[in-house]
Design a protein around this motif. Structure first.
Motif, PDB file in Angstrom:
ATOM      1  N   LEU A  43      15.169  -7.277 139.257  1.00 50.43           N
ATOM      2  CA  LEU A  43      14.261  -6.660 140.228  1.00 50.43           C
ATOM      3  C   LEU A  43      14.799  -5.318 140.715  1.00 50.43           C
ATOM      4  O   LEU A  43      14.043  -4.375 140.941  1.00 50.43           O
ATOM      5  CB  LEU A  43      14.062  -7.612 141.400  1.00 50.43           C
ATOM      6  N   GLU A  62      13.283 -15.255 140.304  1.00 44.24           N
ATOM      7  CA  GLU A  62      13.912 -14.213 141.123  1.00 44.24           C
ATOM      8  C   GLU A  62      12.857 -13.376 141.842  1.00 44.24           C
ATOM      9  O   GLU A  62      12.992 -13.071 143.030  1.00 44.24           O
ATOM     10  CB  GLU A  62      14.768 -13.341 140.206  1.00 44.24           C
ATOM     11  N   LEU A  63      11.797 -13.019 141.143  1.00 42.53           N
ATOM     12  CA  LEU A  63      10.716 -12.268 141.761  1.00 42.53           C
ATOM     13  C   LEU A  63      10.007 -13.092 142.824  1.00 42.53           C
ATOM     14  O   LEU A  63       9.703 -12.597 143.910  1.00 42.53           O
ATOM     15  CB  LEU A  63       9.725 -11.806 140.694  1.00 42.53           C
ATOM     16  N   ILE A 112       7.571  -3.615 146.260  1.00 43.79           N
ATOM     17  CA  ILE A 112       9.017  -3.685 146.121  1.00 43.79           C
ATOM     18  C   ILE A 112       9.735  -3.131 147.347  1.00 43.79           C
ATOM     19  O   ILE A 112      10.961  -3.197 147.451  1.00 43.79           O
ATOM     20  CB  ILE A 112       9.459  -2.943 144.835  1.00 43.79           C
ATOM     21  N   SER A 130      14.320 -15.342 135.874  1.00 41.02           N
ATOM     22  CA  SER A 130      14.056 -14.059 136.502  1.00 41.02           C
ATOM     23  C   SER A 130      12.694 -14.042 137.184  1.00 41.02           C
ATOM     24  O   SER A 130      12.510 -13.353 138.178  1.00 41.02           O
ATOM     25  CB  SER A 130      14.131 -12.955 135.448  1.00 41.02           C
ATOM     26  N   TRP A 172      18.477  -2.098 148.671  1.00 33.65           N
ATOM     27  CA  TRP A 172      18.491  -2.538 147.283  1.00 33.65           C
ATOM     28  C   TRP A 172      19.877  -2.443 146.680  1.00 33.65           C
ATOM     29  O   TRP A 172      20.219  -3.220 145.776  1.00 33.65           O
ATOM     30  CB  TRP A 172      17.493  -1.726 146.468  1.00 33.65           C
ATOM     31  N   TYR A 174       7.473  -7.149 134.787  1.00 37.07           N
ATOM     32  CA  TYR A 174       8.809  -7.710 134.985  1.00 37.07           C
ATOM     33  C   TYR A 174       9.269  -8.482 133.756  1.00 37.07           C
ATOM     34  O   TYR A 174      10.452  -8.456 133.408  1.00 37.07           O
ATOM     35  CB  TYR A 174       8.828  -8.613 136.218  1.00 37.07           C
ATOM     36  N   TYR A 196      12.065 -13.261 145.932  1.00 38.45           N
ATOM     37  CA  TYR A 196      11.964 -12.031 146.735  1.00 38.45           C
ATOM     38  C   TYR A 196      10.675 -12.004 147.554  1.00 38.45           C
ATOM     39  O   TYR A 196      10.676 -11.639 148.730  1.00 38.45           O
ATOM     40  CB  TYR A 196      12.035 -10.814 145.802  1.00 38.45           C
ATOM     41  N   PHE A 235      19.191  -9.821 143.071  1.00 36.57           N
ATOM     42  CA  PHE A 235      18.001  -9.540 142.265  1.00 36.57           C
ATOM     43  C   PHE A 235      18.355  -8.529 141.168  1.00 36.57           C
ATOM     44  O   PHE A 235      17.965  -7.358 141.248  1.00 36.57           O
ATOM     45  CB  PHE A 235      16.880  -8.978 143.151  1.00 36.57           C
TER      46      PHE A 235
END
Length: 359
Positions: free
Chosen positions: A319, A287-288, A192, A284, A309, A229, A291, A316
């Protein structure tokens, strides 16, 4: 989450046992000199005559904290000549150390101590980084752990450190030897970090386990990350909140029914809400993936991961919630424990008690 600093202490203590005799001799000598101001004064006088360039003061160690033992040995090894001179001038020092069943520090003892200090210097640096409280530690912990594993591998092939490294390697493998033995949240914190992502994870895994096992370890980590997640999405999805509220309302209605065995018809929106929740989960997961597919950020001294972030949280949303929790994980409990142990040094037995005259 295991305290990484405590595990490192166990690892290093097993290595110190291989040269324990030399360490115990130096520890006893430092303790004897530090017992009274007159002994410290005489030793300082000899130090200025024999070794005038050294200005550091001898420090005692706490045997259960390996880094304090490292600092004691690292400072003491600069006073080899003053210790020899002190032995010649101070008969009581010589007789007391013999009564303790030990001997005066010999050249071989000092050589062992120098080798040990040189070997433990990287471990001390890692421990200091892990102790930190004013910066993130969870996103860099895996990198530090793997660097220690590399140091042990290199030391095993060196005849000077082979015995020490082999003893440390056994304890290291017990806690950090495989991905399955470690807390996967540390790997998630590494991924991350926008400067790392999966690219850096692959480099670490390949260097540690080889190309043959790298894909297997990577799949295990990534599957677990996607699963976590999904849990976050189910918890924080607006659809989940609506369903929970609706369910509680239905329960309250059931409580007011005269016939508890009567069947309650399902709300007509339930199916639609379920489908919407599934759609949010799919979105979602994308979304990961989005990223992970983006290029990594440049690593520089000006980069602030929390600011990154904060700015990208609208892109995100789920996330960023996970990142907030992952970065808040402390990898060591030493900082908090030291706060409580400080009281023992401030209020010692003499300061916290009254004499008969004061009563």
């Amino acid at each position: 989450m295991r305290c990484v600093a405590h595990i490192l202490n166990l690892v290093v203590q097993d290595g110190i046992k291989k040269v324990y005799k030399s360490v115990e001799i130096i520890r006893w000598a430092v303790k004897w000199i530090r017992q009274s101001p007159s002994r410290i004064g005489k030793f300082t006088k000899f130090s200025k005559l024999v070794n005038p360039g050294t200005t550091k003061h001898l420090v005692r160690d706490v045997p259960t904290r390996w880094n304090s033992t490292y600092h004691m040995l690292n400072i003491s090894q600069a006073y080899e000549k003053p210790f020899d001179r002190y032995d010649l001038e101070e008969y009581e020092f010589h007789s007391d150390i013999e009564k303790a069943g030990l001997s005066i520090p010999s050249p071989s003892d000092w050589q062992h101590v120098r080798h040990l200090c040189h070997f433990l210097k990287p471990f001390c640096d890692v421990t200091k980084r892990i102790f930190g409280t004013l910066y993130l530690t969870s996103n860099t912990c895996i990198e530090y752990i793997y660097s220690i594993g590399t140091l042990l591998d290199d030391a095993i092939s060196d005849a000077s450190f082979c015995d020490i490294a082999l003893a440390m390697r056994v304890k290291f493998d017990k806690y950090f030897g495989d991905v399955e033995k470690m807390n996967l949240l540390l790997y998630f914190s590494l991924i991350i970090d926008p400067r790392n992502k999966v690219k850096y994870l692959v480099i670490l895994l390949e260097d540690r386990y080889g190309k043959e096992k790298m894909d297997e370890k990577k799949k295990y980590i990534m599957d677990s990350m996607f699963e976590l997640y999904n849990d976050y999405i189910r918890i924080h999805s607006p659809s989940t909140t609506s369903s929970t509220t609706e369910s509680s309302n239905s329960s309250s209605i059931l409580g007011k029914c005269h016939n508890p065995n009567a069947t309650t018809p399902k709300p007509p929106l339930r199916n639609k809400l379920r489908e919407k929740m599934k759609a949010n989960i799919v979105e979602s997961i994308g979304e990961l993936e989005k990223y992970l597919k983006e290029s990594v950020e440049e690593d520089s001294s000006m980069f602030n991961i929390l600011d990154w972030w904060r700015v990208n949280s609208p892109r995100f949303p789920f996330l960023s919630l996970m990142a907030k929790d992952l970065f808040a994980i402390p990898v060591s409990t030493v900082a908090s424990e030291s706060v409580f142990s400080t009281s023992g040094r401030v209020f010692d037995p003499y300061r916290s008690s009254l004499t008969p005259k004061d009563c």
